[in-house]
Design a protein around this motif. Structure first.
Motif, mmCIF file in Angstrom:
data_model
loop_
_atom_site.group_PDB
_atom_site.id
_atom_site.type_symbol
_atom_site.label_atom_id
_atom_site.label_comp_id
_atom_site.label_asym_id
_atom_site.label_seq_id
_atom_site.Cartn_x
_atom_site.Cartn_y
_atom_site.Cartn_z
ATOM 1 N N PHE A 1 -8.313 -2.864 2.183
ATOM 2 C CA PHE A 1 -7.554 -3.907 2.867
ATOM 3 C C PHE A 1 -8.450 -5.079 3.257
ATOM 4 O O PHE A 1 -9.614 -4.889 3.616
ATOM 5 C CB PHE A 1 -6.934 -3.353 4.145
ATOM 6 N N THR B 1 -6.953 10.924 4.468
ATOM 7 C CA THR B 1 -7.398 9.938 3.484
ATOM 8 C C THR B 1 -8.689 10.443 2.843
ATOM 9 O O THR B 1 -9.298 11.413 3.304
ATOM 10 C CB THR B 1 -7.691 8.577 4.136
ATOM 11 N N ARG C 1 1.035 4.085 -2.944
ATOM 12 C CA ARG C 1 0.670 5.461 -2.600
ATOM 13 C C ARG C 1 1.754 6.481 -2.968
ATOM 14 O O ARG C 1 1.500 7.683 -2.977
ATOM 15 C CB ARG C 1 0.357 5.580 -1.107
ATOM 16 N N TYR D 1 -11.541 -1.074 4.678
ATOM 17 C CA TYR D 1 -11.076 -2.419 4.997
ATOM 18 C C TYR D 1 -12.259 -3.355 5.125
ATOM 19 O O TYR D 1 -13.386 -2.924 5.380
ATOM 20 C CB TYR D 1 -10.251 -2.432 6.289
ATOM 21 N N CYS E 1 0.836 -1.207 0.000
ATOM 22 C CA CYS E 1 0.000 0.000 0.000
ATOM 23 C C CYS E 1 0.870 1.255 0.000
ATOM 24 O O CYS E 1 0.643 2.185 -0.772
ATOM 25 C CB CYS E 1 -0.921 -0.023 1.222
ATOM 26 N N THR F 1 -0.667 4.715 5.863
ATOM 27 C CA THR F 1 -0.657 3.665 4.852
ATOM 28 C C THR F 1 -1.529 4.067 3.676
ATOM 29 O O THR F 1 -1.297 3.627 2.567
ATOM 30 C CB THR F 1 -1.162 2.326 5.411
ATOM 31 N N ALA G 1 -4.829 3.523 3.070
ATOM 32 C CA ALA G 1 -5.924 2.674 2.610
ATOM 33 C C ALA G 1 -7.242 3.447 2.675
ATOM 34 O O ALA G 1 -7.414 4.343 3.497
ATOM 35 C CB ALA G 1 -6.027 1.423 3.452
ATOM 36 N N ASP G 2 -8.164 3.098 1.810
ATOM 37 C CA ASP G 2 -9.454 3.773 1.769
ATOM 38 C C ASP G 2 -10.504 3.088 2.618
ATOM 39 O O ASP G 2 -11.467 3.716 3.052
ATOM 40 C CB ASP G 2 -9.964 3.840 0.324
ATOM 41 N N ILE H 1 -7.741 1.695 -2.398
ATOM 42 C CA ILE H 1 -7.191 0.442 -1.860
ATOM 43 C C ILE H 1 -8.081 -0.008 -0.705
ATOM 44 O O ILE H 1 -8.342 0.766 0.221
ATOM 45 C CB ILE H 1 -5.750 0.630 -1.365
#
Lengths: 229, 94
Positions: free
Chosen positions: A81, A159, A72, A102, A68, A97, A99-100, A79
């Motif tokens: 997770f 984010t 990025r 999970y 990730c 990290t 991430a968008d 993304i």
């Protein structure tokens, strides 16, 4: 976006194939990778619209968090997770990290499809109910077009979800937004639980307060959240 | 879980279900203490999807206890419990 291309990164071949079958039958195109190195190579070769990324990819490869981070460096691709219940979600979502979203394994297929659709919808642009393009409150400046937040002229790294949550509250600074209103605004359809929203709000507060700003999301017991500057 | 998937995914699960349980049981029997954290982590996220919810939940609990430093003398019994759950489900299938 016709038939979005999803890169499925999962070391377990059965789970990888199951997710591929599920996605393919729901109109997605898919690519598969079983380890971190292969994921990065396929990402740079095929430029997928979304990456579904297992955190733990086995002992002989870089893990999902590192994949990730490397993606990025030069891409804003969504993304999502894949985690296993018991992993530290706060740590996974936060700490840069990028991430968008999970999903916790074992993954319910309806939840999987709903989350991917919501993430892709967000990527195409948030729904706006106001014509304002900038919002300023107490040193916080939110540029809705550029999707940037500055605090006393310093850029705050958020984010996509954190930005959407902050914008939703800041656009209605005198209103208490219910959990349902925040979820509807940011995710659209919702198949998750309250903890999911709490995690993102917690990380948002952490990012803003770490930059010297206010807590931004004041919890109103039994009702929801209100913007505070 | 199996009832809650698209028909094509359900077919895939049905075709792999028995092999998943047999492989998992074999991996559990052969795993060393150092291999168990990664193995239970993988199985915790997998077995439930293939209809082995009890075994998947037992794997998840063992994974968490291994993270917290479980008494090693308890581990073989816990592993055997997961294998027994898988075996019981396999007997139902066949």
């Amino acid at each position: 976006m016709n038939q979005p291309l999803v890169l499925v990164v999962e070391d377990d071949p059965d789970l990888r194939e199951l997710m591929t079958v599920t996605l393919t039958n729901s109109g997605y195109r898919t690519l598969e990778a079983s380890n971190g190195e292969s994921a990065l190579e396929k990402f740079h070769t095929h430029a997928p619209h979304l990456v579904l990324l297992d955190i733990s990819l086995g002992p002989h490869t870089i893990d999902g968090l590192e994949v990730c981070r490397r993606i990025r460096r030069d891409s804003d691709v969504p993304i999502v997770f894949l985690t296993t219940h018991g992993e530290d979600i706060d740590q996974i979502i936060g700490f840069s990290t990028g991430a968008d979203d999970y999903l916790t394994k074992p993954v319910n297929h309806r939840l999987l499809l709903a989350r991917l659709a919501a993430v892709l919808r967000r990527q195409e642009g948030p729904r706006r109910t106001t014509e304002a393009t900038r919002i300023g409150h107490g040193g916080i400046d939110i540029d809705l077009n550029a999707r940037t937040v500055t605090l006393n002229d310093q850029l705050v790294d958020l984010t996509r979800i954190q930005f959407d949550l902050l914008a939703a509250m800041a656009e209605n600074p005198t209103r208490v937004l219910t959990r349902e209103q925040l979820v509807e605004r940011v995710w659209g359809e919702w198949y998750g639980n309250d903890h999911h929203l709490d995690v993102h709000l917690s990380r948002l507060r952490h990012r803003v307060t770490a930059a010297g700003g206010p807590r931004v999301a004041h919890a109103v017991r039994g009702v929801g959240f209100r913007f505070t500057s | 879980m199996i009832d809650d998937v698209a028909p094509q995914a359900a077919d895939f699960i049905s075709s792999r279900r028995e092999a998943v349980a047999r492989t998992a049981a074999q991996e559990l029997r052969q795993a060393s203490m150092t291999e168990l954290p990664a193995l239970t982590h993988r199985l915790a996220g997998k077995l439930g999807v293939f209809g082995y919810e009890s075994a998947g939940d037992a794997a998840r609990r063992l994974m968490l206890d291994l993270q917290d430093g479980v008494d090693e003398s308890q581990v073989p019994g816990r592993v055997a419990d997961i294998v027994a759950l898988l075996d019981a489900d396999l007997r139902e299938v066949s």
